[in-house]
Design an enzyme around this catalytic site. Structure first.
Site, mmCIF file in Angstrom:
data_model
loop_
_atom_site.group_PDB
_atom_site.id
_atom_site.type_symbol
_atom_site.label_atom_id
_atom_site.label_comp_id
_atom_site.label_asym_id
_atom_site.label_seq_id
_atom_site.Cartn_x
_atom_site.Cartn_y
_atom_site.Cartn_z
ATOM 1 N N HIS A 105 -8.805 5.720 -6.933
ATOM 2 C CA HIS A 105 -7.313 5.608 -5.794
ATOM 3 C C HIS A 105 -5.964 6.048 -6.635
ATOM 4 O O HIS A 105 -4.997 6.673 -6.128
ATOM 5 C CB HIS A 105 -7.580 4.064 -4.433
ATOM 6 C CG HIS A 105 -8.188 4.924 -4.133
ATOM 7 N ND1 HIS A 105 -8.820 6.010 -2.848
ATOM 8 C CD2 HIS A 105 -9.339 3.748 -3.491
ATOM 9 C CE1 HIS A 105 -9.514 5.632 -2.181
ATOM 10 N NE2 HIS A 105 -10.311 4.749 -3.138
ATOM 11 N N THR B 254 -0.408 -1.400 1.382
ATOM 12 C CA THR B 254 0.285 0.304 1.402
ATOM 13 C C THR B 254 -1.056 1.196 1.088
ATOM 14 O O THR B 254 -1.204 2.303 1.351
ATOM 15 C CB THR B 254 1.023 0.969 0.452
ATOM 16 O OG1 THR B 254 0.045 0.876 -1.066
ATOM 17 C CG2 THR B 254 2.456 -0.152 0.236
#
Length: 266
Positions: A102, A215
């Site tokens: 990610h 987030t």
């Protein structure tokens, strides 16, 4: 003879039933694994709009009321003269580097880097990057954003955010940037990188403070955010090197709702 034939038939039938049962068990296992597959991304059906659908543990991503990132509108920020400054205790320490699928993440190998908020100590666990920036200033994104993630003894989180704009080469991150791992779950060639985080921080200590969330899934709330107003710089080449690996790994801004955004330095 008939008895032997019957016995053989019975044994053969038992073996066939066992094989079928084993096959069904394997099929069930595959289905179960597939059904529990909750990998998330920044694209299409596993992107930010669908995080809450991928796993029950991600429901806060859609039901939470204090989500991050947010758009910081400067006219709406409250100058708080009573806001206690965050004590930052950083020094040059070694980090390991990985591509976690990610982002590029640098993991702390010591507990010496820490911050203190209202007398509570939060130790740095890792820092990572997003492009474009996740937080916005007056509706505008920066080229990238750096998050320094800390936790205290209770597991409560505090994150320092640094905006990154195109400019001069960031020499403090150069050694790390020369060996960015491009493959998912890959680690960098070198075992450790010495990074002076104190020197990485902006000269202007003006910061925005608000209560938000992670987030990324599971979007855990009650995270204390400290975002520097002054950005740091990375060269065009450094920014492009990251974007070759992660073209876009940012979560869109979330509703502020009733939250206050406070500012120090005034």
């Amino acid at each position: 003879m008939k008895k032997l034939g019957y016995l053989f038939f019975a044994m053969f039938s038992s073996l066939m039933l066992a094989a079928c049962a084993e096959q069904k068990s394997e099929e069930k296992e595959v289905v179960t694994t597939s059904a529990n597959h909750s990998d998330w991304s920044y694209e299409e059906s596993t992107g930010p709009e669908h995080w809450g659908e991928l796993d029950p543990s991600n429901l806060t991503c859609v039901n939470g009321s204090e989500q991050s990132p947010i758009n910081v509108e400067f006219p709406e920020v409250k100058a708080d003269g009573n806001l206690k400054e965050t004590e930052i205790h950083y020094e040059s320490t070694p980090f390991t580097l990985e591509n976690n699928g990610h982002t590029i993440q640098a993991n702390a190998t010591t507990e010496s880097n820490h911050i203190i908020i209202e007398g509570n100590e939060y130790k740095l666990s890792q820092f990572h990057f997003h492009t474009p920036s996740e937080h916005q200033f007056n509706g505008q994104n920066y080229d990238m954003e750096l998050h320094l993630v800390h936790s205290d003894e209770k597991g409560e989180l505090a994150v320092i955010g640094l905006m990154i704009q195109e400019g001069n080469e960031n020499k403090l991150l150069a050694s790390m940037w020369n060996e960015l791992p491009t493959e998912k779950n890959a680690k960098a060639d070198s075992e450790k990188y010495d990074i002076d985080l104190q020197a990485l921080l902006p000269e202007d200590e003006t910061t925005f403070h608000y209560t938000g969330s992670l987030t990324t899934p599971p979007c855990t709330e009650e995270v204390q955010w400290i975002i520097y107003e002054q950005p740091i710089e990375m060269s065009k080449e450094q920014i492009e090197a990251f974007r070759l690996i992660f073209p876009d790994n940012h979560r869109p801004v979330q509703p502020i709702n009733e939250r206050d955004i406070n500012k120090n330095g005034e």
